[in-house]
Write a protein that holds these residues in place. Structure first.
Motif, PDB file in Angstrom:
ATOM      1  N   VAL A  98      -4.558   1.813   2.080  1.00  0.00           N
ATOM      2  CA  VAL A  98      -4.062   1.272   3.311  1.00  0.00           C
ATOM      3  C   VAL A  98      -5.343   0.054   3.454  1.00  0.00           C
ATOM      4  O   VAL A  98      -5.134  -1.054   3.914  1.00  0.00           O
ATOM      5  CB  VAL A  98      -3.988   2.121   4.376  1.00  0.00           C
ATOM      6  N   GLU A  99      -6.658   0.789   3.508  1.00  0.00           N
ATOM      7  CA  GLU A  99      -7.675  -0.066   3.648  1.00  0.00           C
ATOM      8  C   GLU A  99      -7.786  -1.257   2.955  1.00  0.00           C
ATOM      9  O   GLU A  99      -8.136  -2.443   3.290  1.00  0.00           O
ATOM     10  CB  GLU A  99      -9.065   0.749   3.682  1.00  0.00           C
ATOM     11  N   SER A 102      -5.400  -3.869   3.829  1.00  0.00           N
ATOM     12  CA  SER A 102      -5.588  -4.474   4.956  1.00  0.00           C
ATOM     13  C   SER A 102      -6.747  -5.545   4.825  1.00  0.00           C
ATOM     14  O   SER A 102      -6.686  -6.514   5.853  1.00  0.00           O
ATOM     15  CB  SER A 102      -6.039  -3.431   6.005  1.00  0.00           C
ATOM     16  N   GLU A 103      -7.382  -5.603   3.928  1.00  0.00           N
ATOM     17  CA  GLU A 103      -8.724  -6.457   3.703  1.00  0.00           C
ATOM     18  C   GLU A 103      -8.525  -7.610   3.210  1.00  0.00           C
ATOM     19  O   GLU A 103      -9.051  -8.532   3.376  1.00  0.00           O
ATOM     20  CB  GLU A 103      -9.670  -5.444   3.018  1.00  0.00           C
ATOM     21  N   ARG A 116      -1.361  -7.851   1.838  1.00  0.00           N
ATOM     22  CA  ARG A 116      -0.693  -7.098   3.229  1.00  0.00           C
ATOM     23  C   ARG A 116       0.563  -6.681   3.138  1.00  0.00           C
ATOM     24  O   ARG A 116       0.808  -5.723   3.784  1.00  0.00           O
ATOM     25  CB  ARG A 116      -1.014  -7.976   4.465  1.00  0.00           C
ATOM     26  N   ARG A 133       1.277   2.639   4.185  1.00  0.00           N
ATOM     27  CA  ARG A 133       1.527   3.396   5.347  1.00  0.00           C
ATOM     28  C   ARG A 133       2.192   4.688   5.498  1.00  0.00           C
ATOM     29  O   ARG A 133       2.260   5.488   6.143  1.00  0.00           O
ATOM     30  CB  ARG A 133       1.295   2.266   6.633  1.00  0.00           C
ATOM     31  N   LEU A 173       0.886  -3.007   2.864  1.00  0.00           N
ATOM     32  CA  LEU A 173       0.384  -2.154   3.916  1.00  0.00           C
ATOM     33  C   LEU A 173       1.877  -1.182   4.312  1.00  0.00           C
ATOM     34  O   LEU A 173       1.613   0.120   4.514  1.00  0.00           O
ATOM     35  CB  LEU A 173       0.192  -2.936   5.049  1.00  0.00           C
ATOM     36  N   THR A 223       5.222  -2.429  12.756  1.00  0.00           N
ATOM     37  CA  THR A 223       5.448  -3.161  11.283  1.00  0.00           C
ATOM     38  C   THR A 223       7.132  -2.676  11.272  1.00  0.00           C
ATOM     39  O   THR A 223       7.429  -3.569  10.348  1.00  0.00           O
ATOM     40  CB  THR A 223       4.663  -2.472  10.194  1.00  0.00           C
TER      41      THR A 223
END
Length: 326
Positions: free
Chosen positions: A242-243, A246-247, A252, A259, A255, A285
């Protein structure tokens, strides 16, 4: 597949505007038709990243069938036959992947088989690897893990296959063994896959292998542990996925599924704090991308016990109401 910044215009663009150059009338298909196949691939990949496979899967399948029809008719310039087959095979790969995400596994198998034949006729070995790696994952997820194991072992241990692609097939092997319930062999296979991944990208690796990165590896590692019932071990790996997603703007799109996996495993592990964080992150989302695979994970998650947290129960109920019916 990457996810660029989405625009209102792209979200409204009708699927009917995405198609191939017509060859029903006029001269045989030539360079313009081949270009329209490549453009369709790029366009569908972008729309999948923005909207999810559910919004575009039927359109991409229709385009692939149109390409098949042209090739079957023989109405094309013979000197372009190899390029047309290679472009159609790539379009078929995209269609097959979206069908897998839509959990339409029988349809995906048919499309993958047709795309694989075109890639073989075109002599496009790297596209054959791509399609077969997709089919290996689909076979694992659709109750055919032994088929996935045969595919993965064949290519994962072939020294002629470039490094990053071998790592991908070794990952597919680990997932198949996990589905078969062989925990020791699955974890060992995953360690082998990660070690091969650590060898880096070779000069022979195909351009499409760009998306098989640390995020993908951690996401599958977490999902593997979850499939073995090791939900506590899955959590740090899924958090990492997830991290990492996100970066990077180009990641993305991933994600949503990471999640959903994180929420499901946190609930299964009884980690209320982690589940609350994951559920809260899922809510904004909902409805933004259409992915049956992600929705399936969320449906599974929201029926798990929420424990003593009324906040978590309320968020799960909100997610449950927002999900499309199964």
């Amino acid at each position: 597949m990457g996810q660029p910044d989405e625009s209102p215009r792209e979200r409204r663009e009708p699927m009917s505007r995405i198609g191939l150059a017509s060859v029903d009338d006029g001269p045989p298909a030539g360079a313009e038709f081949a270009a329209s196949l490549r453009e369709a691939v790029a366009r569908f990949v972008r729309l999948d990243s923005l909207l999810g496979s559910g919004a575009v899967v039927d359109a991409v399948v229709r385009c692939f069938r149109d390409a098949q029809r042209v090739l079957a008719s023989g109405r094309y310039r013979t000197e372009l036959e190899r390029d047309l087959r290679a472009a159609a095979a790539e379009l078929g790969e995209v269609a097959g992947w979206m069908l897998i995400d839509a959990r339409r596994h029988d349809d995906a198998r048919l499309i993958n088989s047709a795309a694989l034949r075109l890639a073989r006729l075109a002599g496009d070995t790297s596209m054959q690897w791509f399609i077969l790696s997709n089919q290996a994952l689909a076979s694992t997820n659709s109750g055919r893990p032994r088929e996935a194991l045969r595919i993965s072992e064949h290519f994962g241990e072939d020294s002629r296959v470039p490094t990053r692609v071998r790592a991908l097939f070794r990952l597919r092997k680990a997932r198949a063994l996990g589905e078969l319930g062989d925990e020791t062999a699955a974890l060992h296979a995953f360690d082998h896959a990660r070690a091969t991944f650590g060898d880096g990208v070779s000069g022979r690796d195909p351009a499409w292998a760009w998306w098989f990165n640390e995020r993908e590896l951690d996401g599958h590692a977490g999902s593997l542990h979850a499939s073995l019932g090791r939900h506590g071990a899955a959590l740090p790996l899924l958090n990492s996925a997830v991290e990492l997603a996100s970066e990077a703007v180009s990641q993305r799109w991933a994600l949503h599924v990471h999640r959903a996996c994180l929420l499901d495993s946190a609930l299964a592990a009884g980690d209320v704090a982690e589940a609350e964080r994951a559920a809260t992150a899922v809510v904004p989302t909902l409805g933004r991308r259409s992915s049956v695979r992600t929705e399936h994970l969320l449906h599974r998650a929201v029926v798990r016990e929420a424990g003593p947290s009324s906040t978590l129960s309320d968020v799960l109920e909100h997610i449950r109401r927002r999900l499309p019916p199964r």
